[in-house]
Design an enzyme around this catalytic site. Structure first.
Site, PDB file in Angstrom:
ATOM      1  N   THR A   1       0.871  -1.191   0.000  1.00  0.00           N
ATOM      2  CA  THR A   1       0.000   0.000   0.000  1.00  0.00           C
ATOM      3  C   THR A   1       0.898   1.229   0.000  1.00  0.00           C
ATOM      4  O   THR A   1       2.005   1.187   0.528  1.00  0.00           O
ATOM      5  CB  THR A   1      -0.862  -0.016   1.278  1.00  0.00           C
ATOM      6  OG1 THR A   1      -1.856  -1.001   1.115  1.00  0.00           O
ATOM      7  CG2 THR A   1      -1.513   1.328   1.566  1.00  0.00           C
TER       8      THR A   1
ATOM      9  N   ARG B   1     -14.659  -6.338  -0.075  1.00  0.00           N
ATOM     10  CA  ARG B   1     -13.886  -6.184   1.177  1.00  0.00           C
ATOM     11  C   ARG B   1     -13.149  -4.849   1.170  1.00  0.00           C
ATOM     12  O   ARG B   1     -12.508  -4.478   0.206  1.00  0.00           O
ATOM     13  CB  ARG B   1     -12.886  -7.331   1.318  1.00  0.00           C
ATOM     14  CG  ARG B   1     -11.945  -7.227   2.536  1.00  0.00           C
ATOM     15  CD  ARG B   1     -10.631  -6.563   2.184  1.00  0.00           C
ATOM     16  NE  ARG B   1      -9.674  -6.573   3.285  1.00  0.00           N
ATOM     17  CZ  ARG B   1      -8.548  -5.860   3.294  1.00  0.00           C
ATOM     18  NH1 ARG B   1      -8.248  -5.084   2.282  1.00  0.00           N
ATOM     19  NH2 ARG B   1      -7.728  -5.924   4.319  1.00  0.00           N
TER      20      ARG B   1
ATOM     21  N   GLY C   1     -10.369  -2.476   3.310  1.00  0.00           N
ATOM     22  CA  GLY C   1      -9.329  -2.574   4.342  1.00  0.00           C
ATOM     23  C   GLY C   1      -9.257  -1.328   5.197  1.00  0.00           C
ATOM     24  O   GLY C   1     -10.174  -0.507   5.204  1.00  0.00           O
ATOM     25  N   ASP C   2      -8.137  -1.190   5.874  1.00  0.00           N
ATOM     26  CA  ASP C   2      -7.924  -0.044   6.751  1.00  0.00           C
ATOM     27  C   ASP C   2      -7.602   1.237   5.988  1.00  0.00           C
ATOM     28  O   ASP C   2      -7.880   2.341   6.450  1.00  0.00           O
ATOM     29  CB  ASP C   2      -6.747  -0.331   7.688  1.00  0.00           C
ATOM     30  CG  ASP C   2      -5.462  -0.560   6.881  1.00  0.00           C
ATOM     31  OD1 ASP C   2      -5.481  -1.425   5.984  1.00  0.00           O
ATOM     32  OD2 ASP C   2      -4.458   0.125   7.124  1.00  0.00           O
TER      33      ASP C   2
ATOM     34  N   THR D   1       0.439   0.850   6.468  1.00  0.00           N
ATOM     35  CA  THR D   1       0.345  -0.263   5.532  1.00  0.00           C
ATOM     36  C   THR D   1       0.385  -1.554   6.339  1.00  0.00           C
ATOM     37  O   THR D   1       0.751  -1.550   7.503  1.00  0.00           O
ATOM     38  CB  THR D   1       1.479  -0.230   4.493  1.00  0.00           C
ATOM     39  OG1 THR D   1       1.334  -1.351   3.605  1.00  0.00           O
ATOM     40  CG2 THR D   1       2.843  -0.304   5.146  1.00  0.00           C
ATOM     41  N   GLY D   2      -0.009  -2.653   5.717  1.00  0.00           N
ATOM     42  CA  GLY D   2       0.027  -3.937   6.412  1.00  0.00           C
ATOM     43  C   GLY D   2      -1.315  -4.623   6.349  1.00  0.00           C
ATOM     44  O   GLY D   2      -2.195  -4.234   5.579  1.00  0.00           O
TER      45      GLY D   2
ATOM     46  N   GLY E   1      -4.768  -5.228   6.907  1.00  0.00           N
ATOM     47  CA  GLY E   1      -5.746  -4.202   7.232  1.00  0.00           C
ATOM     48  C   GLY E   1      -6.704  -4.518   8.362  1.00  0.00           C
ATOM     49  O   GLY E   1      -7.106  -3.615   9.110  1.00  0.00           O
TER      50      GLY E   1
END
Ligand code: ASP
Length: 290
Positions: free
Chosen positions: A157, A185, A187-188, A208-209, A211
């Site tokens: 990201t 879906r 994510g964060d 990032t990572g 989510g």
């Protein structure tokens, strides 16, 4: 990040840095700077944003992005868009030209088109590398492979944070989300306070990572709150990564900046590409200690 991808990542974040800096150098706002920096990375297939993103379970690119202005707390976000090369441009239009904060799917695309952001086809966002990656992942999962091995499905990201000469900070985050995600879906990355946040009174942050853990912890806002409580961004960034790991066994990375120019970069993964520039100094790397 495998060794053979390191150079491409460094190159990508340096280009983004240059684009953001150009804006600031000419007296532009931190908001414009983070938008331009993120556009460069969306256009770079190295990253999981824009063209070249991870594919969802159906083999489609589905993108999320958020941009936020620390001086006014205005924000613009898009979720699950499939026909935008640069979702951050649409997010910026929402921030600047809409009373709303967040648009998803077709409505987001319609808003973008009506405000001068060009649409593309989903096929234009899909590259062969990602078709192969999805195929391999799905074949492995069908054989009972590492379906839930989170670090393999959530990385790259992109995000940017900036401070301008007026003392205002801003943040932007853009992503294709996780590999093989279920359609729809989110994510964060595009959720306020989770993958992105900016408030002059606390901090600008982008994450990032994986989510799901990041959004459960509302991690960008969690980190900003530590800074308004008097801690330095460098410490807060590291603490955020410890918290993510300890509380939910999450993995990821974060960049944080306050309105005084203090910043932090941290990750609990082996690598994360980063770059920064100030009047005094410029640096980039794929590992950040402490
Ligand atoms: N955080 C993103 C998501 O879960 C993935 C990433 O950072 O690469 O959608």
């Amino acid at each position: 990040m495998p060794d053979d991808m390191v150079d491409a990542h460094i190159h990508g974040v340096r280009n983004a840095l240059a684009a953001g800096w150009r804006v600031l150098e000419h007296g532009g706002s931190s908001l414009d700077a983070v938008e331009e920096a993120v556009v460069i990375m969306e256009d770079d297939e190295t990253f999981d944003a824009g063209r070249g993103s991870f594919l969802n379970r159906d083999g489609k690119v589905q993108l999320d992005a958020l941009i936020m202005d620390g001086s006014t707390l205005r924000a613009g976000g898009v979720g699950c868009v499939e026909r935008l090369r640069n979702p951050v441009r649409a997010a910026r239009k929402i921030l600047s030209e809409s009373p709303h904060v967040y648009f998803v799917g077709e409505g987001a695309e319609r808003f973008a088109a009506e405000h001068g952001v060009p649409l593309c086809t989903n096929e234009e966002l899909v590259i062969p590398r990602e078709v192969a990656r999805l195929r391999e992942y799905q074949a492995q999962a069908a054989n009972g492979g590492n379906d839930l091995f989170a670090p393999a499905i959530s990385h790259d990201t992109v995000g940017a944070i900036a401070l301008d000469r007026d003392g205002n900070i801003a943040a932007a985050t853009s992503t294709g989300g996780t590999l093989n995600k279920a359609p729809g879906r989110l994510g964060d990355s595009s959720l306020i306070g989770c993958g992105c946040y900016a408030d002059n009174e606390s901090a600008a942050a982008s994450t990032t990572g994986w989510g799901e853990p990041i959004m459960k912890l509302v991690l960008a806002k969690w980190t900003a709150d530590r800074i308004s409580a008097g801690n330095l961004p460098e410490w807060a960034a590291q603490e955020a990564m410890n918290y993510l790991k300890q509380r939910l066994n999450g993995h990821g990375g974060i960049i944080v900046l306050d309105a005084k120019g203090h910043f932090g970069i941290a990750h609990n993964t082996p690598r994360m590409a980063w770059a920064y520039k100030s009047v005094q100094k410029e640096e980039a790397g794929v590992e950040r200690a402490g």
